[in-house]
Design a protein around this motif. Structure first.
Motif, PDB file in Angstrom:
ATOM      1  N   ALA A   1       0.840  -1.200   0.000  1.00 35.78           N
ATOM      2  CA  ALA A   1       0.000   0.000   0.000  1.00 35.78           C
ATOM      3  C   ALA A   1       0.872   1.246   0.000  1.00 35.78           C
ATOM      4  CB  ALA A   1      -0.899  -0.002   1.229  1.00 35.78           C
ATOM      5  N   PRO A   2       0.421   2.297  -0.666  1.00 33.09           N
ATOM      6  CA  PRO A   2       1.184   3.553  -0.643  1.00 33.09           C
ATOM      7  C   PRO A   2       1.151   4.187   0.745  1.00 33.09           C
ATOM      8  CG  PRO A   2      -0.799   3.775  -1.996  1.00 33.09           C
ATOM      9  CD  PRO A   2      -0.726   2.364  -1.550  1.00 33.09           C
ATOM     10  N   LEU A   3       2.211   4.900   1.096  1.00 30.12           N
ATOM     11  CA  LEU A   3       2.267   5.601   2.378  1.00 30.12           C
ATOM     12  C   LEU A   3       1.572   6.952   2.246  1.00 30.12           C
ATOM     13  CD1 LEU A   3       5.918   4.995   3.607  1.00 30.12           C
ATOM     14  CD2 LEU A   3       3.850   3.911   4.424  1.00 30.12           C
ATOM     15  N   THR A   4       0.792   7.278   3.259  1.00 32.42           N
ATOM     16  CA  THR A   4       0.109   8.569   3.273  1.00 32.42           C
ATOM     17  C   THR A   4       0.478   9.322   4.538  1.00 32.42           C
ATOM     18  OG1 THR A   4      -1.833   7.590   4.322  1.00 32.42           O
ATOM     19  CG2 THR A   4      -1.849   7.717   1.928  1.00 32.42           C
ATOM     20  N   ASN A   5       0.334  10.637   4.501  1.00 30.53           N
ATOM     21  CA  ASN A   5       0.550  11.440   5.706  1.00 30.53           C
ATOM     22  C   ASN A   5      -0.780  11.620   6.419  1.00 30.53           C
ATOM     23  OD1 ASN A   5      -0.768  13.311   4.131  1.00 30.53           O
ATOM     24  ND2 ASN A   5       0.991  14.682   3.893  1.00 30.53           N
ATOM     25  N   ASP A   6      -0.806  12.447   7.463  1.00 29.83           N
ATOM     26  CA  ASP A   6      -2.026  12.641   8.246  1.00 29.83           C
ATOM     27  C   ASP A   6      -3.142  13.284   7.436  1.00 29.83           C
ATOM     28  OD1 ASP A   6      -0.866  11.510  10.447  1.00 29.83           O
ATOM     29  OD2 ASP A   6      -0.148  13.418  11.276  1.00 29.83           O
ATOM     30  N   ALA A   7      -2.803  14.048   6.435  1.00 32.62           N
ATOM     31  CA  ALA A   7      -3.813  14.708   5.603  1.00 32.62           C
ATOM     32  C   ALA A   7      -4.370  13.777   4.530  1.00 32.62           C
ATOM     33  CB  ALA A   7      -3.210  15.941   4.939  1.00 32.62           C
ATOM     34  N   GLY A   8      -3.806  12.591   4.388  1.00 34.94           N
ATOM     35  CA  GLY A   8      -4.279  11.625   3.409  1.00 34.94           C
ATOM     36  C   GLY A   8      -3.596  11.726   2.061  1.00 34.94           C
ATOM     37  N   GLU A   9      -2.591  12.583   1.963  1.00 32.04           N
ATOM     38  CA  GLU A   9      -1.857  12.697   0.705  1.00 32.04           C
ATOM     39  C   GLU A   9      -0.876  11.540   0.568  1.00 32.04           C
ATOM     40  OE1 GLU A   9       0.017  16.401   1.379  1.00 32.04           O
ATOM     41  OE2 GLU A   9      -1.644  17.572   0.557  1.00 32.04           O
ATOM     42  N   ILE A  10      -0.754  11.018  -0.626  1.00 31.07           N
ATOM     43  CA  ILE A  10       0.191   9.922  -0.871  1.00 31.07           C
ATOM     44  C   ILE A  10       1.590  10.521  -0.937  1.00 31.07           C
ATOM     45  CG2 ILE A  10       0.917   8.173  -2.509  1.00 31.07           C
ATOM     46  CD1 ILE A  10      -2.009   7.868  -3.303  1.00 31.07           C
ATOM     47  N   ILE A  11       2.469  10.005  -0.062  1.00 32.44           N
ATOM     48  CA  ILE A  11       3.832  10.538  -0.018  1.00 32.44           C
ATOM     49  C   ILE A  11       4.855   9.564  -0.579  1.00 32.44           C
ATOM     50  CG2 ILE A  11       3.379  12.138   1.862  1.00 32.44           C
ATOM     51  CD1 ILE A  11       4.578  10.064   3.776  1.00 32.44           C
ATOM     52  N   ALA A  12       4.510   8.288  -0.687  1.00 33.32           N
ATOM     53  CA  ALA A  12       5.435   7.298  -1.246  1.00 33.32           C
ATOM     54  C   ALA A  12       4.640   6.103  -1.754  1.00 33.32           C
ATOM     55  CB  ALA A  12       6.447   6.853  -0.204  1.00 33.32           C
ATOM     56  N   THR A  13       5.071   5.560  -2.877  1.00 34.29           N
ATOM     57  CA  THR A  13       4.436   4.372  -3.446  1.00 34.29           C
ATOM     58  C   THR A  13       5.503   3.315  -3.698  1.00 34.29           C
ATOM     59  OG1 THR A  13       4.699   5.238  -5.678  1.00 34.29           O
ATOM     60  CG2 THR A  13       2.595   5.685  -4.587  1.00 34.29           C
ATOM     61  N   PRO A  14       5.105   2.052  -3.754  1.00 35.13           N
ATOM     62  CA  PRO A  14       6.084   1.001  -4.068  1.00 35.13           C
ATOM     63  C   PRO A  14       6.668   1.184  -5.464  1.00 35.13           C
ATOM     64  CG  PRO A  14       4.022   0.057  -3.275  1.00 35.13           C
ATOM     65  CD  PRO A  14       3.780   1.507  -3.481  1.00 35.13           C
ATOM     66  N   MET A  15       7.884   0.702  -5.656  1.00 38.00           N
ATOM     67  CA  MET A  15       8.562   0.825  -6.954  1.00 38.00           C
ATOM     68  C   MET A  15       7.832   0.023  -8.033  1.00 38.00           C
ATOM     69  SD  MET A  15      11.446   1.852  -8.457  1.00 38.00           S
ATOM     70  CE  MET A  15      12.426   1.460  -9.867  1.00 38.00           C
TER      71      MET A  15
END
Length: 98
Positions: free
Chosen positions: A41-55
């Motif tokens: 799963a992609p990493l999100t911050n507290d605001a729900g924005e995607i900050i990192a995805t798998p390669m």
């Protein structure tokens, strides 16, 4: 009972093993070398924005492994459908040692 492997046996084993190894090990090493995140799963911050995805997209890895399993399934059905060859009586006998 002797096991004979012909070209179809070797091709099915190589193709299915290669697909599964590529999907599990090969792309797993790519993910580790690419760095965080390691999960599907992609990493999100507290605001729900995607900050990192798998390669590599997890559906690609899953598809490769499933393709390898489908090749094994088709190969198994092929082996069930083909008749078993009888062993040659001259080469299949046992002899007593002196």
């Amino acid at each position: 009972m002797q096991q004979h492997t012909d070209i179809i046996d070797k091709a099915a084993m190589a193709l299915s093993g290669g697909l599964m190894l590529l999907g599990i090990v090969g792309l797993g090493i790519v993910e580790v070398l690419a760095g965080q995140p390691y999960g599907a799963a992609p990493l999100t911050n507290d605001a729900g924005e995607i900050i990192a995805t798998p390669m590599v997209d997890p559906t690609i890895r899953t598809g490769l492994v499933l393709a390898g399993l489908v090749v094994l399934l088709v190969y198994g059905l092929y082996r069930l459908a083909t008749p078993v060859e009888e062993a040659d009586a001259a080469t299949g006998h046992e002899t007593m040692a002196d």
